[in-house]
Design an enzyme around this catalytic site. Structure first.
Site, PDB file in Angstrom:
ATOM      1  N   SER A  80       0.837  -1.214   0.000  1.00  0.00           N
ATOM      2  CA  SER A  80       0.000   0.000   0.000  1.00  0.00           C
ATOM      3  C   SER A  80       0.863   1.252   0.000  1.00  0.00           C
ATOM      4  O   SER A  80       1.981   1.255   0.549  1.00  0.00           O
ATOM      5  CB  SER A  80      -0.854  -0.012   1.264  1.00  0.00           C
ATOM      6  OG  SER A  80      -1.478   1.233   1.438  1.00  0.00           O
ATOM      7  N   TYR A 119      -1.866   0.121  10.173  1.00  0.00           N
ATOM      8  CA  TYR A 119      -2.141  -0.549   8.899  1.00  0.00           C
ATOM      9  C   TYR A 119      -0.926  -0.447   7.975  1.00  0.00           C
ATOM     10  O   TYR A 119      -0.420  -1.450   7.471  1.00  0.00           O
ATOM     11  CB  TYR A 119      -3.382   0.074   8.237  1.00  0.00           C
ATOM     12  CG  TYR A 119      -3.492  -0.274   6.778  1.00  0.00           C
ATOM     13  CD1 TYR A 119      -3.778  -1.580   6.388  1.00  0.00           C
ATOM     14  CD2 TYR A 119      -3.269   0.682   5.786  1.00  0.00           C
ATOM     15  CE1 TYR A 119      -3.839  -1.913   5.037  1.00  0.00           C
ATOM     16  CE2 TYR A 119      -3.335   0.358   4.447  1.00  0.00           C
ATOM     17  CZ  TYR A 119      -3.612  -0.943   4.084  1.00  0.00           C
ATOM     18  OH  TYR A 119      -3.665  -1.269   2.750  1.00  0.00           O
ATOM     19  N   LYS A 137       1.812  -3.378   6.635  1.00  0.00           N
ATOM     20  CA  LYS A 137       2.170  -3.664   5.234  1.00  0.00           C
ATOM     21  C   LYS A 137       3.684  -3.547   5.030  1.00  0.00           C
ATOM     22  O   LYS A 137       4.280  -4.316   4.279  1.00  0.00           O
ATOM     23  CB  LYS A 137       1.423  -2.703   4.301  1.00  0.00           C
ATOM     24  CG  LYS A 137      -0.076  -2.966   4.243  1.00  0.00           C
ATOM     25  CD  LYS A 137      -0.414  -4.066   3.244  1.00  0.00           C
ATOM     26  CE  LYS A 137      -1.851  -4.493   3.323  1.00  0.00           C
ATOM     27  NZ  LYS A 137      -2.297  -5.340   2.231  1.00  0.00           N
TER      28      LYS A 137
HETATM   29  N1  UFG Z   1     -12.687  11.544   2.560  1.00  0.00           N
HETATM   30  C1  UFG Z   1     -13.618  12.540   2.821  1.00  0.00           C
HETATM   31  N2  UFG Z   1     -14.843  12.175   3.248  1.00  0.00           N
HETATM   32  C2  UFG Z   1     -15.202  10.872   3.446  1.00  0.00           C
HETATM   33  C3  UFG Z   1     -14.249   9.855   3.162  1.00  0.00           C
HETATM   34  C4  UFG Z   1     -12.991  10.221   2.721  1.00  0.00           C
HETATM   35  O1  UFG Z   1     -13.333  13.746   2.680  1.00  0.00           O
HETATM   36  O2  UFG Z   1     -16.339  10.623   3.854  1.00  0.00           O
HETATM   37  C5  UFG Z   1     -11.352  11.940   2.075  1.00  0.00           C
HETATM   38  C6  UFG Z   1     -10.238  11.451   2.976  1.00  0.00           C
HETATM   39  O3  UFG Z   1     -10.028  12.354   4.019  1.00  0.00           O
HETATM   40  C7  UFG Z   1      -9.084  11.359   1.978  1.00  0.00           C
HETATM   41  C8  UFG Z   1      -9.751  11.010   0.649  1.00  0.00           C
HETATM   42  O4  UFG Z   1     -11.132  11.340   0.823  1.00  0.00           O
HETATM   43  O5  UFG Z   1      -8.489  12.612   1.849  1.00  0.00           O
HETATM   44  C9  UFG Z   1      -9.649   9.556   0.287  1.00  0.00           C
HETATM   45  O6  UFG Z   1     -10.057   8.782   1.409  1.00  0.00           O
HETATM   46  P1  UFG Z   1     -10.266   7.206   1.353  1.00  0.00           P
HETATM   47  O7  UFG Z   1     -10.706   6.772   2.714  1.00  0.00           O
HETATM   48  O8  UFG Z   1     -11.113   6.855   0.192  1.00  0.00           O
HETATM   49  O9  UFG Z   1      -8.813   6.658   1.020  1.00  0.00           O
HETATM   50  P2  UFG Z   1      -7.433   6.883   1.793  1.00  0.00           P
HETATM   51  O10 UFG Z   1      -6.600   7.770   0.929  1.00  0.00           O
HETATM   52  O11 UFG Z   1      -7.622   7.302   3.191  1.00  0.00           O
HETATM   53  O12 UFG Z   1      -6.885   5.400   1.888  1.00  0.00           O
HETATM   54  C10 UFG Z   1      -6.756   4.545   0.775  1.00  0.00           C
HETATM   55  C11 UFG Z   1      -6.971   3.112   1.223  1.00  0.00           C
HETATM   56  C12 UFG Z   1      -5.914   2.693   2.184  1.00  0.00           C
HETATM   57  C13 UFG Z   1      -4.574   2.949   1.613  1.00  0.00           C
HETATM   58  C14 UFG Z   1      -4.448   4.362   1.120  1.00  0.00           C
HETATM   59  C15 UFG Z   1      -3.158   4.529   0.414  1.00  0.00           C
HETATM   60  O13 UFG Z   1      -8.231   2.986   1.823  1.00  0.00           O
HETATM   61  O14 UFG Z   1      -6.069   1.337   2.479  1.00  0.00           O
HETATM   62  O15 UFG Z   1      -5.505   4.661   0.228  1.00  0.00           O
HETATM   63  O16 UFG Z   1      -3.126   5.673  -0.313  1.00  0.00           O
HETATM   64  F1  UFG Z   1      -3.634   2.752   2.527  1.00  0.00           F
END
Ligand code: UFG
Length: 330
Positions: free
Chosen positions: A117, A141, A145
């Protein structure tokens, strides 16, 4: 010989199983169905309901089948949960990897493609991130990884198990025919949560933080289509088959989109406004994560096909529209 896909009932695993079958490979799935879905299992494959921490069960699979390589998707993924429950993640992810590698080495299986990841990098010092940049995870997490990657490296040095670790950026989208897609409980990912609003399952989407040092103040991510991710695994397998050296690769498009841009793109795809609210930052979110995907393109000969975020969202929308309750109704 067959490919054993651990976690083949999950989101990225199920799409990869499909690509493997289309590439003419024989596939076997092992999944404990803790987060995977029985309905996501391709009916053409042999399925073992088993946990990767169960060495006897794994050795039975290796004894009953001729396994050439293992694709390892079976892990917990939710960063926020990992902060609350680190040992749950170290147990399933790290200890699970140890048992899998023990079973592989004891049974003479010598190739593994591992789902790593972008979370191994933590808060990046620069974007795009390349594979030699600092790895300093900001949550258990990502740490799990990174430890899993290191574990494979040492086993490679000692026992000759060859590996490719694939560091996914933001997996998104669904199969183009809408038959398999993303279905997490609870859902925490941005695109499916946005799409729950027009589906009537959520009143609004909350934007987590508008004061980041980015042009519009919201976080930037590199959204990579799940079918492109799946293709990269086939490229990695062929790379190892061709004698390629064990290594880690980023999987991303190299283009970043802010949370606001993703909401705008989703509105264009569905042709309606999506209600949004502005909230505070979510703990542990880096401002910007963008991959340099050059190494995977050059070395693995990987070519991602989804270069347009609206196209990616359109495949997700198609899946969620056809399956508003995910796999539950199946
Ligand atoms: N976000 C919002 N509102 C929400 C959900 C998410 O604003 O309701 C934002 C988050 O703050 C973030 C972006 O949207 O800035 C993307 O969030 P995600 O939860 O979709 O994805 P992440 O970037 O947090 O995480 C994903 C995977 C992880 C991995 C990571 C690596 O879920 O498992 O990418 O980049 F580790």
């Amino acid at each position: 010989m067959a490919i054993l896909v651990c976690g083949g009932a999950g989101y990225i695993g199920s799409h990869t199983v499909r690509q493997l079958i289309e590439a003419g490979e024989e596939v076997i799935i092992a999944d404990n169905l803790s987060t995977g879905h029985r309905a996501a299992i391709n009916p053409a494959v042999k399925f073992y309901e088993c946990d990767i921490r169960d060495k006897a069960a794994l050795k039975k699979i290796f004894a009953e089948n001729q396994i050439e390589a293992v694709f390892h998707f079976a892990a917990y993924i939710e960063a926020g949960e990992s902060v609350r429950l680190p040992l749950k993640f170290f147990n399933n992810n790290v200890y699970g990897m140890q048992i899998l590698l023990e079973a592989m080495t004891e049974c003479g299986v010598d190739k593994i493609i591992f789902s790593s990841s972008a979370a191994v990098y933590g808060e990046p010092e620069r974007v795009p991130i390349d594979e030699l940049d600092k790895t300093e995870p900001t949550n258990p997490y990502g740490e799990s990884k990174l430890i899993m990657e290191k574990m494979i490296r040492w086993v490679n040095a000692a026992q000759g198990v060859r590996y490719v670790s694939l560091r996914y950026f933001n997996a998104s989208g669904a199969s183009e025919d809408g038959s398999i897609g993303e279905d997490h409980h609870p859902e925490t990912h941005l695109i499916p949560l946005i799409l729950q609003v027009p589906l009537g399952k959520r009143d609004h989407i909350t934007i987590f933080g508008t004061d980041y040092p980015t042009p519009d103040g919201t976080c930037i991510r590199d959204y990579i289509h799940v079918v492109d991710l799946a293709d990269a695994h086939i490229c990695a397998l062929n790379y190892l088959r061709g004698g390629g050296k064990s290594d880690a690769f980023n999987l991303g498009t190299g283009h970043g989109f802010s949370v606001k841009e993703i909401i705008d793109a989703a509105e264009k795809v569905i042709g309606r406004k999506i209600k949004k609210e502005f909230g505070i930052r979510r703990a542990g979110d880096p401002a910007r994560l963008i991959a340099s995907g050059e190494k995977a393109r050059k070395v693995l000969k990987w070519t991602p096909h989804f270069d347009d975020v609206e196209k990616i969202i359109a495949t997700a929308w198609n899946w969620h529209n056809l399956h508003p309750n995910g796999y539950e109704e199946a």
